[in-house]
Design an enzyme around this catalytic site. Sequence first.
Site, mmCIF file in Angstrom:
data_model
loop_
_atom_site.group_PDB
_atom_site.id
_atom_site.type_symbol
_atom_site.label_atom_id
_atom_site.label_comp_id
_atom_site.label_asym_id
_atom_site.label_seq_id
_atom_site.Cartn_x
_atom_site.Cartn_y
_atom_site.Cartn_z
ATOM 1 N N GLU A 214 -2.504 11.920 2.545
ATOM 2 C CA GLU A 214 -3.435 10.940 3.105
ATOM 3 C C GLU A 214 -4.064 11.546 4.363
ATOM 4 O O GLU A 214 -3.535 12.513 4.932
ATOM 5 C CB GLU A 214 -2.690 9.651 3.494
ATOM 6 C CG GLU A 214 -1.994 8.951 2.346
ATOM 7 C CD GLU A 214 -2.967 8.265 1.381
ATOM 8 O OE1 GLU A 214 -3.875 7.561 1.831
ATOM 9 O OE2 GLU A 214 -2.818 8.463 0.166
ATOM 10 N N LYS A 229 3.198 1.036 -2.632
ATOM 11 C CA LYS A 229 3.179 1.053 -4.100
ATOM 12 C C LYS A 229 4.391 0.300 -4.656
ATOM 13 O O LYS A 229 4.300 -0.407 -5.661
ATOM 14 C CB LYS A 229 3.164 2.496 -4.605
ATOM 15 C CG LYS A 229 1.858 3.225 -4.259
ATOM 16 C CD LYS A 229 1.992 4.718 -4.439
ATOM 17 C CE LYS A 229 0.715 5.474 -4.117
ATOM 18 N NZ LYS A 229 0.916 6.920 -3.954
HETATM 19 N N1 HSE Z 1 -1.205 10.586 -0.613
HETATM 20 C C1 HSE Z 1 -0.881 9.971 -1.877
HETATM 21 C C2 HSE Z 1 0.193 10.815 -2.536
HETATM 22 C C3 HSE Z 1 -2.122 9.881 -2.719
HETATM 23 O O1 HSE Z 1 0.528 11.893 -2.017
HETATM 24 O O2 HSE Z 1 0.745 10.407 -3.552
HETATM 25 C C4 HSE Z 1 -2.086 8.871 -3.812
HETATM 26 O O3 HSE Z 1 -1.882 7.551 -3.381
#
Ligand code: HSE
Length: 346
Positions: A214, A229
Amino acid sequence: MKYKLALIGCGTVGQGLLEILTDKGEAMKEAYGFEVKVVAVADKLKGTIMSPSGLNIRKILTVLAAGKPLSAYDPGKKPLAMDPLEVIGACGADMIAELTYTNIKTGEPATSYIKKALSLGIHVATSNKGPAALHYHELRALAEKHGAFFRIEGTVMSGTPVFTLAENGFPGNEAREIKGILNGTTNFILSKMEMDGMDYPEALALAQKLGYAEADPTADVEGFDALAKLVILSNVILGGRVKTSQVKREGITGITKAMVDEAKQAGFRYKLIAETKRVGSKVTAAVGPQKLPLSDPLAGVMGAQNALTFDLDLLGKVTIQGPGAGKLQTGAAILQDLLAMHRDLR
Ligand code: HSE
C-alpha cells in the site's frame, strides 16, 4: 441487455476494468448478452467526463496512459467541474464501479459515494475495503431498500472468487471458520526472508518496488490491510457484526530472519494468518503471525499470493489460492460483480 456504467475513481483498477471491457466486450455480449456503455468517469485527481450516449473507452485509456487529465478526452470542451457525488446524481448510470482509494479508518469518501448511488437505486460494485469493512450491513440494507445490488468481490483476494464462491459454490453448507493469507506484501516479505535469505527491510523495499505494498506499507506490515479484509469475511460470510476495533491484530514487524530460519529447521513456516470463526452466535476474528506446519495448505502459499481455507460443516476444509491484488485481477473482480448483477436482473 445494455447497461450504463459510471466509474467513480479511475486509477489502476479503473483502468484495468476499462481494458477488460475493451478486450472482452464482444465475448461478454456473445456469452452472456451483457453489454456496457460507459457514461461517466469521475476521478478526484484526473477530472470528470460524462456523456449519456457513451464514451469511447479506448480513447479514455489513451488519454490516461499519456498521463493527461480526463479533460484531454475532448479538448474542445470546457472541463467539467463536478464532484463525484454530483456525477453520480447526474450521469444516468444503472451501475457504478466505485474504485476510489481505501481509507480503512473512515471509509470516506467512498461510503458517501456508495450511499448516494444506492439511494438512487443504482447498483454498486466496489473493490474498496473501507466501506465494506466499516459499513457492510448498513450498505446492504440501503441497497435492499432501494432495489439495488451492492457487490464487493474485489475487496478480498481481488478477482479470485471469494464471495461469488461462498454464494454459489457451497450450497447447503455452513462456514464455521475461515482462515487465510490475505495480504500479498507480508507473504512476499516472509517468503523472501526464508527462500532468498533477505532481511526484513530489504524484502519490504522489494515489495514496494514491485507495487504490492500500500502507499503507506504500515497498513500491510502491521496487519491493518488483512484486518479490514478479515472483518469483511466475518460479516459477509459468517454473518457477524464484527467491528475493526474488536479484532486482535499483530503484524510481521517482530519476525526476524533468525526466527524464520529456526522455524524452517523445525519444519514450520511463518505466515501472517487472518482467522475468523463462529462460536454459537458470536463471531470472533484475529490477525497475527503463526508458525504453520509445512503440511498445512496455507504453508505452501508463497510470494504475493493469497489463500483462504473455509471450514464447512458438510464439505470440511476447502482451500482456494490466487492473486490478491493487481490491475487486471481486481478489474476482473468488478466484471464478476457486474455479470452477477446482470444474471440477477435478467
Ligand atoms: N497491499 C495489498 C496486499 C494489496 O499486499 O495484499 C491488495 O489489497
